[in-house]
Design an enzyme around this catalytic site. Structure first.
Site, PDB file in Angstrom:
ATOM      1  N   ALA A 119      86.398   0.032 100.332  1.00 44.27           N
ATOM      2  CA  ALA A 119      86.519  -1.219  99.573  1.00 44.27           C
ATOM      3  C   ALA A 119      87.865  -1.905  99.796  1.00 44.27           C
ATOM      4  O   ALA A 119      87.948  -3.135  99.772  1.00 44.27           O
ATOM      5  CB  ALA A 119      86.301  -0.943  98.085  1.00 44.27           C
ATOM      6  N   THR A 120      88.930  -1.130 100.016  1.00 48.57           N
ATOM      7  CA  THR A 120      90.247  -1.737 100.229  1.00 48.57           C
ATOM      8  C   THR A 120      90.236  -2.604 101.474  1.00 48.57           C
ATOM      9  O   THR A 120      90.687  -3.758 101.459  1.00 48.57           O
ATOM     10  CB  THR A 120      91.332  -0.655 100.344  1.00 48.57           C
ATOM     11  OG1 THR A 120      91.473  -0.007  99.081  1.00 48.57           O
ATOM     12  CG2 THR A 120      92.676  -1.266 100.726  1.00 48.57           C
ATOM     13  N   GLN A 228      83.374  -0.444  91.526  1.00 44.71           N
ATOM     14  CA  GLN A 228      83.078   0.293  90.303  1.00 44.71           C
ATOM     15  C   GLN A 228      81.757  -0.113  89.675  1.00 44.71           C
ATOM     16  O   GLN A 228      81.390   0.382  88.611  1.00 44.71           O
ATOM     17  CB  GLN A 228      84.210   0.078  89.284  1.00 44.71           C
ATOM     18  CG  GLN A 228      85.579   0.539  89.744  1.00 44.71           C
ATOM     19  CD  GLN A 228      85.695   2.049  89.835  1.00 44.71           C
ATOM     20  OE1 GLN A 228      84.869   2.795  89.300  1.00 44.71           O
ATOM     21  NE2 GLN A 228      86.732   2.527  90.509  1.00 44.71           N
ATOM     22  N   SER A 248      82.178   0.764  97.840  1.00 41.11           N
ATOM     23  CA  SER A 248      82.749   1.974  98.435  1.00 41.11           C
ATOM     24  C   SER A 248      81.832   3.163  98.190  1.00 41.11           C
ATOM     25  O   SER A 248      81.376   3.394  97.064  1.00 41.11           O
ATOM     26  CB  SER A 248      84.132   2.248  97.833  1.00 41.11           C
ATOM     27  OG  SER A 248      84.718   3.398  98.406  1.00 41.11           O
ATOM     28  N   HIS A 250      82.474   6.436  98.231  1.00 43.01           N
ATOM     29  CA  HIS A 250      82.955   7.584  97.457  1.00 43.01           C
ATOM     30  C   HIS A 250      83.021   7.311  95.958  1.00 43.01           C
ATOM     31  O   HIS A 250      83.344   8.200  95.177  1.00 43.01           O
ATOM     32  CB  HIS A 250      84.310   8.073  97.994  1.00 43.01           C
ATOM     33  CG  HIS A 250      85.489   7.232  97.619  1.00 43.01           C
ATOM     34  ND1 HIS A 250      86.354   7.588  96.610  1.00 43.01           N
ATOM     35  CD2 HIS A 250      85.962   6.077  98.135  1.00 43.01           C
ATOM     36  CE1 HIS A 250      87.313   6.677  96.527  1.00 43.01           C
ATOM     37  NE2 HIS A 250      87.099   5.753  97.433  1.00 43.01           N
ATOM     38  N   THR A 272      84.110   2.710 116.423  1.00 42.47           N
ATOM     39  CA  THR A 272      82.875   3.448 116.631  1.00 42.47           C
ATOM     40  C   THR A 272      82.320   3.867 115.272  1.00 42.47           C
ATOM     41  O   THR A 272      83.001   4.508 114.477  1.00 42.47           O
ATOM     42  CB  THR A 272      83.133   4.699 117.484  1.00 42.47           C
ATOM     43  OG1 THR A 272      83.626   4.286 118.764  1.00 42.47           O
ATOM     44  CG2 THR A 272      81.866   5.507 117.657  1.00 42.47           C
ATOM     45  N   CYS A 358      95.570   4.294  92.565  1.00 48.77           N
ATOM     46  CA  CYS A 358      96.463   3.638  93.517  1.00 48.77           C
ATOM     47  C   CYS A 358      97.823   3.317  92.912  1.00 48.77           C
ATOM     48  O   CYS A 358      98.752   2.950  93.627  1.00 48.77           O
ATOM     49  CB  CYS A 358      95.812   2.355  94.039  1.00 48.77           C
ATOM     50  SG  CYS A 358      94.293   2.665  94.967  1.00 48.77           S
TER      51      CYS A 358
END
Length: 434
Positions: A119-120, A228, A248, A250, A272, A358
């Protein structure tokens, strides 16, 4: 259906706290876990990891996701960009299936899905990409909010160094933006509005449908950081009029991704494609799409159990953010008259946090809590509880018991708490500085 491997993993994960509901005559979860830990120490077994209540930072991989990934790590290991043999064809087929699974989760077309490292990166690509594309025609204005994830704020600040104008909208006391203020802030020079779906610290949900209508009416792009939100609340990019969305794997019980290289994803994102990770993301999205309502019901039930349990025994506990328009699995509480860091240290056998992963290295109070007007002392006393798919009622009961015990202990050590108990209004005291 869970594989045998998945079921074995569950039994290991939940051995310490147990998954069965406890009867009225059973010992408390705190005592049960304490006895187990003591028995393990006597047997020379290493003390177990803390139970996990920090799913906003990252979530454990669902064993079904691991099962889906394994074949592409062992047998079907081909490069999906190799078009001359079966290994490449099989990997490409798996990647495209995953692309369709991701698209189905958010109501998009599979051709609109671009795989990145997370996501970042997606937030950076969306914000900077739109801004750079439209600067040539005089659109050099971007709107975001003061409570966005750090990567969105950093991307916006970077644009300012390039001469862009960025408006950081304030939020109301409940953490939600003022829609009228947003509409009035959009100008002819505005290229993009970027507002997150669910806040990663306080769980507040922004009114995406209303924001989308305003952006579409004004002719500006709408980007949402939905890391989220995806898989947890209903998201349909067409209904919500979202032009760009970041998510994201994870955060939804999928793998953490990492890619680098050059030329793939139709030139938008080089690297790749890592087939196992993409297959894992697709499987995680597919599971979330099928089980979202069950997950939401489970998380809501445990969230209520946690809040009721804490509030029944503790005074001066404040929930940060709107209690109604929120995702129930993200609960941010301030425990008055104690330091949040002290409470975290006391609860070392429970994995919690005081805010975003973060910014967790900073000792400054959360900028999100400051943005909603939280008093600095309350901001310093906040703890985030993250409840997810694999959280059990026994874990919640254990957390309640430990929190109550440690909060009471820390307050008994606090002179401020003693003064409050004596009826002294702390706001009337003039403190001397030395």
């Amino acid at each position: 259906m869970l594989s045998k491997r998945g079921l074995n993993l569950f039994s290991r994960l939940f051995f310490i706290t147990g998954t069965a509901e406890q009867s009225s005559t059973a010992a408390s979860p705190v005592k049960n876990v304490a006895k187990i830990v003591e028995a393990m120490k006597e047997a020379g077994v290493k003390e177990p990891k803390p139970l996990y209540l920090d799913v906003q930072a990252t979530s454990p991989m669902d064993p079904r996701v691991v099962d889906a990934m394994l074949p592409y790590m062992i047998n079907d290991f081909g490069n999906p960009h190799s078009r001359t043999h079966a290994y490449g064809w099989e990997s490409e087929k798996a990647v495209e299936k995953a692309r369709e699974q991701v698209a189905a989760l958010i109501g998009a077309d599979s051709r609109e899905i671009i795989f990145t490292s997370g996501a970042t990166e997606s937030n950076n690509v969306a914000i900077k990409g739109v801004a750079h594309f439209y600067k040539a025609i005089g659109k050099n204005h971007v709107i975001t909010t003061q409570t966005e994830h750090k990567c969105v704020l950093d991307s916006s600040r970077h644009l300012e160094t390039e001469g862009y104008q960025v408006t950081y909208l304030p939020v109301q006391k409940n953490g939600i933006i003022d829609l009228e203020e947003l509409e009035n802030t959009i100008t002819k020079q505005t290229a993009l509005v970027s507002i997150m779906a669910v806040n990663n610290e306080i769980g507040v949900r922004q009114p995406l449908k209303e924001i989308g209508k305003i952006c579409r009416k004004k002719g500006v792009f709408f980007h949402s950081d939905a890391a989220q939100a995806c898989g947890k609340i209903p998201i349909n990019v067409n209904d919500l009029k979202i032009d760009l969305l970041s998510m994201s794997g994870h955060k939804i019980y999928g793998p953490k991704a990492q890619m680098s290289g050059g030329g793939q994803e139709r030139g938008m994102r080089s690297g790749t494609l890592p087939t196992p990770l993409i297959v894992g993301l697709g499987e995680a999205c597919d599971i979330a799409n099928r089980e979202r309502e069950l997950d939401y019901e489970h998380v809501s039930k445990l969230a209520k159990r946690l809040l009721d349990g804490l509030n029944s025994k503790l005074q001066n506990v404040v929930r940060n953010g709107d209690p109604e328009f929120t995702y129930p699995g993200c609960i941010n509480l301030s425990f008055a008259y104690i330091e949040g860091e002290s409470l975290l240290m006391a609860l070392k056998n429970i994995a919690l946090s005081s805010g975003s992963a973060c910014t967790s290295a900073s000792l400054e109070p959360s900028y999100v809590l400051r943005a909603i007007g939280t008093d600095e002392d309350f901001a310093h006393s906040s703890i985030r509880f993250g409840i997810g798919r694999f959280t059990t009622s026994s874990e919640i009961d254990y957390t309640i018991g430990r929190c109550i015990k440690e909060v009471q202990r820390l307050r008994d050590m606090s002179p401020l708490w003693e003064m409050v108990q004596e009826g002294i209004d702390l706001n009337t005291i003039k403190w001397n500085q030395h």
